[in-house]
Design a protein around this motif. Structure first.
Motif, PDB file in Angstrom:
ATOM      1  N   ARG A 217      18.683 -11.883  -5.608  1.00 32.77           N
ATOM      2  CA  ARG A 217      17.448 -12.660  -5.413  1.00 32.77           C
ATOM      3  C   ARG A 217      16.478 -11.859  -4.531  1.00 32.77           C
ATOM      4  O   ARG A 217      15.285 -11.791  -4.800  1.00 32.77           O
ATOM      5  N   ARG A 218      17.007 -11.215  -3.503  1.00 33.91           N
ATOM      6  CA  ARG A 218      16.157 -10.427  -2.593  1.00 33.91           C
ATOM      7  C   ARG A 218      15.560  -9.204  -3.319  1.00 33.91           C
ATOM      8  O   ARG A 218      14.404  -8.861  -3.094  1.00 33.91           O
ATOM      9  N   ILE A 219      16.371  -8.561  -4.153  1.00 28.64           N
ATOM     10  CA  ILE A 219      15.850  -7.389  -4.889  1.00 28.64           C
ATOM     11  C   ILE A 219      14.707  -7.841  -5.809  1.00 28.64           C
ATOM     12  O   ILE A 219      13.654  -7.203  -5.893  1.00 28.64           O
ATOM     13  N   ALA A 220      14.919  -8.980  -6.476  1.00 27.43           N
ATOM     14  CA  ALA A 220      13.874  -9.505  -7.375  1.00 27.43           C
ATOM     15  C   ALA A 220      12.630  -9.860  -6.572  1.00 27.43           C
ATOM     16  O   ALA A 220      11.494  -9.582  -6.999  1.00 27.43           O
ATOM     17  N   HIS A 221      12.839 -10.432  -5.407  1.00 27.72           N
ATOM     18  CA  HIS A 221      11.695 -10.793  -4.543  1.00 27.72           C
ATOM     19  C   HIS A 221      10.899  -9.565  -4.175  1.00 27.72           C
ATOM     20  O   HIS A 221       9.655  -9.546  -4.221  1.00 27.72           O
ATOM     21  N   PHE A 222      11.600  -8.491  -3.844  1.00 29.66           N
ATOM     22  CA  PHE A 222      10.930  -7.238  -3.483  1.00 29.66           C
ATOM     23  C   PHE A 222      10.095  -6.741  -4.676  1.00 29.66           C
ATOM     24  O   PHE A 222       8.909  -6.432  -4.535  1.00 29.66           O
ATOM     25  N   ALA A 223      10.734  -6.703  -5.831  1.00 31.87           N
ATOM     26  CA  ALA A 223      10.053  -6.136  -7.013  1.00 31.87           C
ATOM     27  C   ALA A 223       8.842  -6.983  -7.401  1.00 31.87           C
ATOM     28  O   ALA A 223       7.837  -6.453  -7.893  1.00 31.87           O
ATOM     29  N   SER A 224       8.937  -8.283  -7.172  1.00 37.29           N
ATOM     30  CA  SER A 224       7.832  -9.164  -7.583  1.00 37.29           C
ATOM     31  C   SER A 224       6.575  -8.919  -6.742  1.00 37.29           C
ATOM     32  O   SER A 224       5.496  -9.339  -7.111  1.00 37.29           O
ATOM     33  N   GLN A 225       6.747  -8.239  -5.609  1.00 35.10           N
ATOM     34  CA  GLN A 225       5.574  -7.973  -4.751  1.00 35.10           C
ATOM     35  C   GLN A 225       4.922  -6.623  -5.032  1.00 35.10           C
ATOM     36  O   GLN A 225       3.916  -6.282  -4.408  1.00 35.10           O
ATOM     37  N   LEU A 226       5.520  -5.855  -5.934  1.00 42.90           N
ATOM     38  CA  LEU A 226       4.967  -4.520  -6.208  1.00 42.90           C
ATOM     39  C   LEU A 226       3.689  -4.628  -7.044  1.00 42.90           C
ATOM     40  O   LEU A 226       3.587  -5.456  -7.931  1.00 42.90           O
ATOM     41  N   LYS A 227       2.764  -3.735  -6.735  1.00 40.81           N
ATOM     42  CA  LYS A 227       1.502  -3.756  -7.494  1.00 40.81           C
ATOM     43  C   LYS A 227       1.260  -2.386  -8.138  1.00 40.81           C
ATOM     44  O   LYS A 227       1.587  -1.379  -7.572  1.00 40.81           O
TER      45      LYS A 227
ATOM     46  N   GLY B  38       0.804  -1.231   0.000  1.00 40.26           N
ATOM     47  CA  GLY B  38       0.000   0.000   0.000  1.00 40.26           C
ATOM     48  C   GLY B  38       0.831   1.271   0.000  1.00 40.26           C
ATOM     49  O   GLY B  38       0.306   2.373  -0.075  1.00 40.26           O
ATOM     50  N   GLU B  39       2.177   1.144   0.095  1.00 39.82           N
ATOM     51  CA  GLU B  39       3.035   2.336   0.110  1.00 39.82           C
ATOM     52  C   GLU B  39       3.674   2.521  -1.260  1.00 39.82           C
ATOM     53  O   GLU B  39       4.324   1.604  -1.772  1.00 39.82           O
ATOM     54  N   LYS B  40       3.466   3.697  -1.852  1.00 38.68           N
ATOM     55  CA  LYS B  40       3.999   3.937  -3.206  1.00 38.68           C
ATOM     56  C   LYS B  40       5.505   4.189  -3.174  1.00 38.68           C
ATOM     57  O   LYS B  40       5.990   4.998  -2.369  1.00 38.68           O
ATOM     58  N   VAL B  41       6.232   3.509  -4.056  1.00 32.60           N
ATOM     59  CA  VAL B  41       7.676   3.765  -4.169  1.00 32.60           C
ATOM     60  C   VAL B  41       7.831   5.078  -4.915  1.00 32.60           C
ATOM     61  O   VAL B  41       7.307   5.213  -6.022  1.00 32.60           O
ATOM     62  N   HIS B  42       8.496   6.073  -4.319  1.00 36.39           N
ATOM     63  CA  HIS B  42       8.533   7.333  -5.071  1.00 36.39           C
ATOM     64  C   HIS B  42       9.866   7.714  -5.702  1.00 36.39           C
ATOM     65  O   HIS B  42       9.879   8.429  -6.676  1.00 36.39           O
ATOM     66  N   ASP B  43      10.977   7.281  -5.157  1.00 34.06           N
ATOM     67  CA  ASP B  43      12.252   7.661  -5.792  1.00 34.06           C
ATOM     68  C   ASP B  43      13.359   6.692  -5.372  1.00 34.06           C
ATOM     69  O   ASP B  43      13.107   5.721  -4.653  1.00 34.06           O
TER      70      ASP B  43
END
Ligand code: PLP
Length: 400
Positions: free
Chosen positions: A390-400, A341-346
């Motif tokens: 792998r962790r960075i990819a895991h993080f990105a895979s959860q973004l909506k 629910g938190e937008k990635v801004h920069d």
């Protein structure tokens, strides 16, 4: 109450401080933090270099020496510049200082007048603008776009030149992008600099760290005229895994070198004597440990690029770096997407989220003047690097 001077108050505090403080806290709390933030080789200084320092101490080399550097070390530096870069300097043109950073400060301090403009390709190493400002100069940025391999062209440089332009900072291989300019690109840039009588500050600290068949070409070696307009910066920190020893050097036209020698004799004086003996061993001794380190970096780079290629569908992109040990991971496609629910801004926010949720430390691109990316260093073990990616990819895979 004592107030800091206006000059020093204008220096920006390090933007990475909050992130490294948080990474430190997490580590202290027992978390396995993977750090892509490192700006130094993870290898130890080669044994023969360490031994040279020990020998210097044991034989009583513990006194003051010439402020601008031991004559024997200057001789080794001249030999290196001649044999590897085709540059003929006499020892009086070499100034040995406390790291390349100190050499850069000396060079800028010795040449800028108040209000002089200095062109800096962006993304840039974050120290350049602060050094320029502290010496009364005005940084002017030229955008090196990912589309053009993070390199600026001679035409782009020429378009930014005003009557106030005094200097170009030229860093190849580049921190943070890993870009390495070709000889022909360098010749074009040199032509423009000569035409407009610009000083070139050539930061060649990553010279040895080049992969994939590219080679280093010093802009000072373009012509005798160009050498007269260039201050070459180099050192042992990155090539010989000697970051903590603090030894860099510059090579400059004689009047500039003489002025810097006088200034240094009244400021820091000589670099600690044993380190200077160690640097002679680094430059003149066995180069194999350095080649081995470069080979290991090259292997990690290959692997890193292979994994990043596979991460493209998650919204990442990159430009293949040819040198140093960094890659800019383009991640602007992630901005605006939500994590819990938190937008990635920069880039700063993204690095904060990566650290908090994945225990991965990376450097926000904004520190280098480019918010579109984050900088990943591959000066960490292959195992940690793969786990971190792998962790960075895991993080990105959860973004909506
Ligand atoms: C581009 C660049 N120049 C110079 C330096 C400074 O090197 P030294 O540690 O010798 O001061 C660094 C270190 O990170 C760097 O990245």
């Amino acid at each position: 109450m004592i107030k800091p001077s206006k000059r020093i108050s204008e220096i920006a505090p390090s933007m990475t401080l909050a992130i490294s403080a948080k990474a430190g806290e997490l580590k202290a709390a027992g978390e396995k933090v993977i750090s892509f933030g490192v700006g130094e080789p993870d290898f130890g200084t080669p044994a023969h270099i360490v031994q040279a320092a020990k020998d210097a101490l044991d034989s009583g080399k513990t006194k003051y020496v010439a402020a601008a550097g031991l004559p024997a070390l200057k001789k080794s530096i001249c030999k290196k510049l001649k044999e590897e870069n085709g540059l003929d300097y006499e020892p009086a043109q070499i100034i040995v200082s406390n790291g390349a950073k100190h050499s850069i400060f000396n060079a800028v301090f010795a040449t800028l007048e108040e209000g002089d403009e200095v062109l800096i390709p962006k993304p840039y190493w974050l120290t350049y603008p602060e050094v320029i400002k502290s010496c009364g100069g005005v940084p002017v940025y030229i955008y090196a776009t990912p589309r053009h391999g993070y390199k600026v062209t001679a035409a782009q440089i020429e378009a930014m030149i005003t009557p106030k332009t005094k200097m170009l900072i030229f860093n190849s291989p580049c921190n943070p992008t890993g870009a390495v300019y070709t000889e022909s690109e360098i010749r074009d840039i040199a032509e423009v600099c000569l035409k407009h009588n610009l000083i070139v500050l050539a930061d060649e600290i990553y010279e040895k760290l080049i992969y994939g068949g590219e080679t280093h070409f010093s802009i000072a070696s373009v012509s005798p005229e160009m050498k007269e307009n260039t201050i070459v910066i180099n050192g042992v920190s990155k090539s010989y895994a000697m970051t903590g020893w603090r030894l860099g050097y510059l090579a400059a036209p004689l009047p500039v070198a003489k002025a810097i020698a006088s200034f240094q004799s009244h400021s820091t004086s000589n670099v600690n004597t044993m380190t200077q003996y160690a640097a002679i061993a680094a430059l003149d001794g066995d180069q194999q440990p350095m080649y081995d380190m470069v080979k290991a970096f090259g292997e990690r780079r290959e692997k890193m690029l292979e994994v990043l290629e596979g991460m493209k569908p998650l919204g990442f992109d990159y430009v293949k770096p040819d040198g140093a040990f960094y890659v800019m991971l383009l991640c602007y496609d992630l901005y605006g997407k939500s994590f819990n629910g938190e937008k990635v801004h920069d880039s700063l926010h993204l690095c904060d989220l990566l650290l908090t949720y994945e225990k991965v430390a990376a450097t926000p691109g904004i520190c280098f003047g480019d918010d579109d990316a984050i900088r990943l260093s591959y000066a960490l073990s292959m195992e940690d690097m793969l786990e971190g990616l792998r962790r960075i990819a895991h993080f990105a895979s959860q973004l909506k």
